[in-house]
Structures are given as structure tokens and as C-alpha cells.
Design a protein around this motif. Structure first.
Motif, short mmCIF file in Angstrom:
data_model
loop_
_atom_site.label_atom_id
_atom_site.label_comp_id
_atom_site.label_asym_id
_atom_site.label_seq_id
_atom_site.Cartn_x
_atom_site.Cartn_y
_atom_site.Cartn_z
N PRO A 1 25.57 -17.59 -33.96
CA PRO A 1 26.56 -18.26 -34.80
C PRO A 1 27.91 -17.55 -34.81
N TYR A 2 27.95 -16.35 -34.25
CA TYR A 2 29.19 -15.58 -34.21
C TYR A 2 29.84 -15.66 -32.83
N GLY A 3 29.35 -16.60 -31.99
CA GLY A 3 29.84 -16.74 -30.64
C GLY A 3 28.98 -15.94 -29.68
N SER A 4 28.80 -16.46 -28.48
CA SER A 4 27.89 -15.82 -27.53
C SER A 4 28.33 -14.43 -27.12
N ILE A 5 29.58 -14.09 -27.36
CA ILE A 5 30.05 -12.74 -27.04
C ILE A 5 29.51 -11.72 -28.04
N LEU B 1 23.10 -6.29 -20.36
CA LEU B 1 23.42 -7.56 -19.72
C LEU B 1 22.30 -8.59 -19.84
N ASP B 2 21.09 -8.16 -20.25
CA ASP B 2 19.97 -9.10 -20.40
C ASP B 2 19.76 -9.51 -21.86
N LEU B 3 20.70 -9.20 -22.74
CA LEU B 3 20.52 -9.50 -24.16
C LEU B 3 21.40 -10.67 -24.61
N CYS B 4 21.60 -11.61 -23.72
CA CYS B 4 22.47 -12.76 -24.00
C CYS B 4 21.96 -13.56 -25.19
N ASP B 5 22.88 -14.26 -25.85
CA ASP B 5 22.54 -14.99 -27.07
C ASP B 5 23.46 -16.20 -27.19
N GLY B 6 23.13 -17.25 -26.44
CA GLY B 6 23.97 -18.43 -26.40
C GLY B 6 24.05 -19.18 -27.70
N SER B 7 23.09 -18.97 -28.60
CA SER B 7 23.09 -19.68 -29.88
C SER B 7 23.59 -18.82 -31.04
N TRP C 1 26.92 -13.79 -16.73
CA TRP C 1 25.65 -14.14 -17.40
C TRP C 1 24.56 -14.15 -16.33
N PRO C 2 24.06 -13.00 -15.93
CA PRO C 2 23.19 -12.95 -14.74
C PRO C 2 21.76 -13.42 -14.97
N CYS C 3 21.29 -13.51 -16.21
CA CYS C 3 19.91 -13.90 -16.46
C CYS C 3 19.76 -14.33 -17.91
N GLU C 4 18.65 -14.92 -18.23
CA GLU C 4 18.35 -15.29 -19.61
C GLU C 4 17.81 -14.08 -20.37
N TYR C 5 17.58 -14.29 -21.66
CA TYR C 5 17.24 -13.18 -22.55
C TYR C 5 16.03 -12.38 -22.07
N LYS C 6 16.27 -11.12 -21.77
CA LYS C 6 15.26 -10.18 -21.29
C LYS C 6 14.50 -10.70 -20.08
N PHE D 1 27.43 4.99 -24.80
CA PHE D 1 28.15 3.72 -24.86
C PHE D 1 27.23 2.58 -24.45
N VAL D 2 27.67 1.37 -24.80
CA VAL D 2 26.93 0.16 -24.47
C VAL D 2 27.65 -0.54 -23.33
N GLN D 3 26.95 -0.74 -22.22
CA GLN D 3 27.50 -1.55 -21.15
C GLN D 3 27.49 -3.01 -21.59
N LEU D 4 28.56 -3.73 -21.32
CA LEU D 4 28.76 -5.05 -21.92
C LEU D 4 27.64 -6.03 -21.64
N SER D 5 27.40 -6.88 -22.63
CA SER D 5 26.43 -7.95 -22.50
C SER D 5 27.09 -9.16 -21.82
N THR D 6 27.05 -10.31 -22.44
CA THR D 6 27.51 -11.55 -21.81
C THR D 6 28.44 -12.32 -22.74
N ASP D 7 29.05 -13.36 -22.19
CA ASP D 7 29.88 -14.26 -23.00
C ASP D 7 29.71 -15.69 -22.52
N ARG D 8 30.25 -16.01 -21.34
CA ARG D 8 30.26 -17.39 -20.86
C ARG D 8 29.23 -17.59 -19.75
N ARG D 9 28.54 -18.73 -19.81
CA ARG D 9 27.63 -19.10 -18.73
C ARG D 9 28.39 -19.55 -17.49
#
Length: 512
Positions: free
Chosen positions: A366-370, A358-364, A479-484, A315-323
Motif C-alpha cells: 500500500p506504500y508503493g512497490s518501491i 532483489l527477491d523481496l518484491c511487493d507489488g501490492s 524486477w528479476p523474479c517474484e517474491y523469494k 547496507f541493503v542492496q536495492l529491491s524492486t520498483d517497476r515490473r
């Protein structure tokens, strides 16, 4: 056995009235589970008729079995365990009174079959991820990976067969891997299978059955939910919870999982949990292990014991959504995804593996940061877990460093956190670690900065607790950190998973 296959010597005219057919998910180009397990073949016919099943290669019969159609019009055959490879054809002939009818599968391979399920991050297609054009262009280079996608469907009763299919078994192409947004085929599933194939070098079958915006309760059977004290009321969620997919209890289990139970599997990959940050969040440490246990029992029984009773479950432990931190529902779900251990496998979740994201956040995005687009890293981390847990690859590290001991020196105002592996410190973060100085039930968490790090130990400085520390947590934000760029990784560049720990119930704490 060198007998010659019949190759449709019987006419289509004879076939017309006999009602002989395969179950929905058997088709040309499919992959069936290889040895040591045996694949299960089933379908529909005339009650009381005799059915002969033949597996053929190069016009020779490799195996042959005869069964009778049951009163409910079902025939079911457990094939002999077949080695990896192909192609094979499979002929089925029904003998009923004076009629003989035939059906056939062609270009069938034997390999490993993986089921991919979950919500929208599993649904995202290859066309929606980073480097999509390159990934799609490479698809034809992997003809021995075969893909299948079940249609979206829901039911209040358990169904025997799939109501519909979006993508019947296919050789991968740019078109069927990038059909449309949140359609077919799953990028995580495809990339996971491709990474496996590049190591294993034998056929891989990928079955996707997922639906975006759905809570785990919709994917769970009634008996699994009962184990967690959840009622059988299908409409128990408050009306203000908005989901893009069905939310009622068991409706996706009934329509999109239960029909697959006769399939012999190598394992399952799961990407779900975002919807449960909205509802039943603190039941997930029960509902998720219960789903795994229930699926294992059901697939084992449905495949006549051919799918292992403790088959690998990744399984994939969840990434991020809101800053902006609104609540701690994402960190709690991440923790509950491990049954509150922080790592897998563990006692409540044996034979499991996890991709930390959790380090694969993507604030930009186009499908939403989630919906982060780096599905390559997700799949790569998943496949490492599969190689270690499902395929027994020795000495393969598949999860980032996890703390083994917390040592508190009140006089020096420092904490030493000792990890299970050598660590890489990417940067000196002042917020990712937090301490609790009070009653754990009433914690007010305070950030504590990283002072130094070496080998397996991180030293946290400027401890502000007046007497002692009662709790410590890491990356406990949405959102504990920026991308990687989380602070801690192992030497294989896998991120340290989040954790929360309290001194009163953890023997690894040392206070001096």
C-alpha cells in the motif's frame, strides 16, 4: 572506588544560571558503547568552569573524571571502557566561581550502538511491515534494546548538535515503534537490533537518522563529494528530478550526521539508493565508497579515536520498483553499491556487509512497490553480515553464491557458471541469465536458459553466439523474479546477488 555518589545534593536553585546541560542526544534510558571502546560524553557549560563527571551504580562511584569547559562552552569527557550491562546513573557537576550546578542521566546501559540511516525504506516503521501487530506486541519483551530517532532537519552549514529529536532514548513499546507511516521507529533498524540482541544477549542502542526520497549527495560531506568530482553547487540537480526530501549537496550530512560525530559507535546500517536511480547513477560506485570512508574518518575523529577507524558498515542492496523495464538504472545501482565488484567486503569497501533484497518484491504494498513490506528478511540478512563482519563469527555464511568461473564451450553451445557455494536451484529460468556476443561496449543482451544445475555449477544451454561469448549477466533487471523465487540461492536460502562480467577483463573466464 567505593565513594558514594552525590545524588543531587546541590540544589536546583544553584543550577539555574550555570547553563550546564548535556548535548541533545544524551538522555535517560540511553545505551552507550561498551568496552573495548570508551563512550564519549559531552555537553555545554560556562567557559572556564570545572566539570566533574561520575558514573555510578548502586550509589557507588564506578568512575570519576574532571575536565574544564572550553572557550566555546563545550565540555567533553572520554569515559573509561565499561563492560556490558547496567543500569548506571551519570552525574555531572559544574563548579563555576561560587556556584555549583548538576545534571543527571538515569537507567543508562552499556552495550553496542548502531546508527541506522538512509531514505524511506529505512524510515518505514514497524506498523507498516508484514505481521505488524505481532511485531509490535513483542516490543516490551526487549527492554534492553533502546531506540532513538533524530528529527528531519537540513542545513547549509555543519551543525554541532541536532536541531530537534523525534524520539528521545526510549525503552521499546508498540507506540514508539509504530508511531506513524515513515516516522519513528525504523522497522529495519529495530529488527536488525532485535536479531543481534537475540544472539548477543546484551544491550543494544539503535540511533535512527534517515529521510525519505533523498540522494546520497545530501548525506555526503563536501570533502567526500569533492573526491568524486562533484561541485559544491548545492542546487545542481535538474529541476525535473522530483524528490520527497532534500536533494541539495551535504544538507543532511550537516544537520543529521555531523551532530552525531562525537558518539562512539559499533557500526552503521544504511538503506539508500532509490533516489540515485534518477540522478548521478553511474557516480554511485564512487559516492558510496567515498561516503563510507568519510563517515569512518569523521566518527573516529569526533569520538577521540574511540569509534574504530574502519568500523563495520552494512547496507541493503536495492529491491524492486517497476515490473515494466524502463531502463537499467536499478541494476546499475545494485552493481555500483558494491563498487562494481558484485560482492562485499572487497578492496574498495573493506569491512562491509550487504543484504541482498532483489527477491523481496511487493507489488501490492500500500506504500508503493518501491517500499516492500518484508523488512524481517532484510534485517535478518543484515544481521548475518554483522555477526560475520562486525562480530567475527567464524564459518557464518552471510551472502548468497557468487560466480568464481565462467567456462564457455562454443562447440557444445553451453556455458558453465561455477559458484563459490553449493547452490539451490528454485526453478529453471529462461530469462534471468543473459549473454553478450559482440563488442562489450555495444552489447545487445540475449536471454539464455538454465539447462541443468548441480552442486556449485549452473549450465546454460542453447548458446546462440556465432563464435564466442563476450559478456554474461544475471538478474540484470529491475524486477528479476517474484517474491523469494529467484532461480539461485545457497543452502542457507540466501539469494545469489546480481552480477555482470566480461571475458576481456576477467581472468576467471575460460573459453574452449
Amino acid at each position: 572506588m567505593m565513594a558514594v555518589c552525590l545524588l543531587f545534593m546541590f540544589t536546583w536553585a544553584l543550577m539555574a544560571g550555570a547553563e550546564l546541560r548535556f548535548a541533545s542526544y544524551f538522555a535517560d534510558h540511553m545505551v552507550l558503547q561498551k568496552a573495548p571502546a570508551s563512550a564519549v560524553l559531552w555537553g555545554y557549560g560556562e567557559p572556564g568552569a570545572n566539570v566533574k563527571v561520575m558514573v555510578c551504580q548502586d550509589f557507588n562511584i564506578v568512575m570519576e573524571k574532571m575536565v574544564q569547559v572550553e572557550v566555546f562552552r563545550i565540555w567533553k569527557v572520554v569515559l573509561i571502557a565499561m563492560p556490558q550491562g547496567g543500569p548506571y546513573s551519570i552525574e555531572v557537576h559544574q563548579f563555576y566561581e561560587d556556584e555549583v550546578s548538576s545534571i543527571m542521566l538515569q537507567d543508562v546501559y552499556f552495550g553496542d550502538v548502531w546508527l541506522c540511516s538512509g531514505q524511506s525504506n529505512m524510515e518505514m516503521t514497524v506498523s507498516q511491515i508484514f505481521n505488524a501487530s505481532k511485531e509490535l506486541a513483542q516490543a516490551p519483551h526487549f527492554p534492553y534494546i533502546r531506540v532513538f530517532t533524530a528529527s528531519l532537519a537540513q542545513s547549509e552549514e555543519e551543525l554541532l548538535d541536532l536541531p530537534d529529536i523525534d524520539l528521545q532514548w526510549s525503552v521499546p513499546t508498540a507506540e514508539n515503534l509504530g508511531h506513524g507511516d515513515f516516522g519513528y521507529f525504523s522497522a529495519v533498524c529495530w529488527l536488525f537490533g532485535r536479531y543481534l540482541y537475540e544472539t548477543l544477549r546484551y544491550p543494544i542502542g539503535l540511533v535512527e537518522s534517515s529521510w525519505g526520497g533523498t540522494p546520497i549527495e545530501a548525506w555526503s560531506s563536501r570533502r567526500a563529494l569533492h573526491k568524486c568530482g562533484l561541485s559544491k553547487d548545492y542546487r545542481s540537480f535538474p529541476a525535473f528530478f522530483l524528490f520527497s526530501g532534500p536533494k541539495e549537496f551535504s544538507v543532511l550530512w550537516n544537520a543529521m550526521i555531523h551532530p552525531l560525530l562525537n558518539m562512539t559507535l559499533q557500526g552503521v546500517v544504511w538503506y539508500q539508493g532509490e533516489a540515485n536511480t534518477l540522478v548521478n547513477t553511474d557516480l554511485y560506485n564512487c559516492t558510496f565508497p567515498a561516503l563510507i570512508e568519510d563517515w569512518r574518518e569523521a566518527f573516529h575523529e569526533g569520538s577521540v579515536g574511540q569509534t574504530e577507524q574502519d568500523f563495520p558498515f552494512g547496507f541493503v542492496q536495492l529491491s524492486t520498483d517497476r515490473r515494466v523495464e524502463v531502463d537499467d538504472s536499478f541494476p546499475r545501482i545494485r552493481w555500483h553499491q558494491t563498487a562494481d565488484y558484485g560482492y562485499v567486503p572487497n578492496k574498495k569497501m573493506p569491512n562491509t556487509f550487504m543484504a541482498v533484497s532483489l527477491d523481496l518484491c511487493d507489488g501490492s504494498s500500500p506504500y508503493g512497490s518501491i517500499h516492500p513490506r518484508d523488512k524481517q528478511s532484510v534485517a535478518y540478512r543484515l544481521h548475518l553480515g554483522a555477526l560475520a563482519v562486525a562480530y567475527g563469527k567464524d564459518n557464518l555464511t552471510f551472502q548468497g553464491p557468487y560466480p568464481q568461473q565462467v567456462q564457455v564451450d562454443v562447440s557444445l553451445k553451453i556455458l558453465n557458471v561455477t559458484y563459490s557455494q553449493n547452490i539451490q536451484l528454485h526453478h529453471m529460468d529462461s530469462k534471468v541469465f543473459e549473454v553478450c556476443c559482440s563488442n562489450p561496449a555495444l552489447c545487445k543482451w540475449n536471454a539464455i536458459p538454465i539447462g541443468t544445475a548441480s552442486f556449485r555449477t549452473v549450465t546454460l544451454h542453447n548458446l546462440t553466439c556465432p563464435e564466442t561469448v563476450t559478456g554474461l549477466r544475471y538478474a540484470w533487471t529491475e524486477w528479476p523474479c517474484e517474491y523469494k523465487q529467484c532461480p539461485l540461492y545457497n543452502m542457507q536460502s540466501l539469494p545469489a546477488p546480481p552480477f555482470i562480467s566480461f571475458s576481456h577483463n576477467n581472468p576467471s573466464w575460460v573459453v574452449s
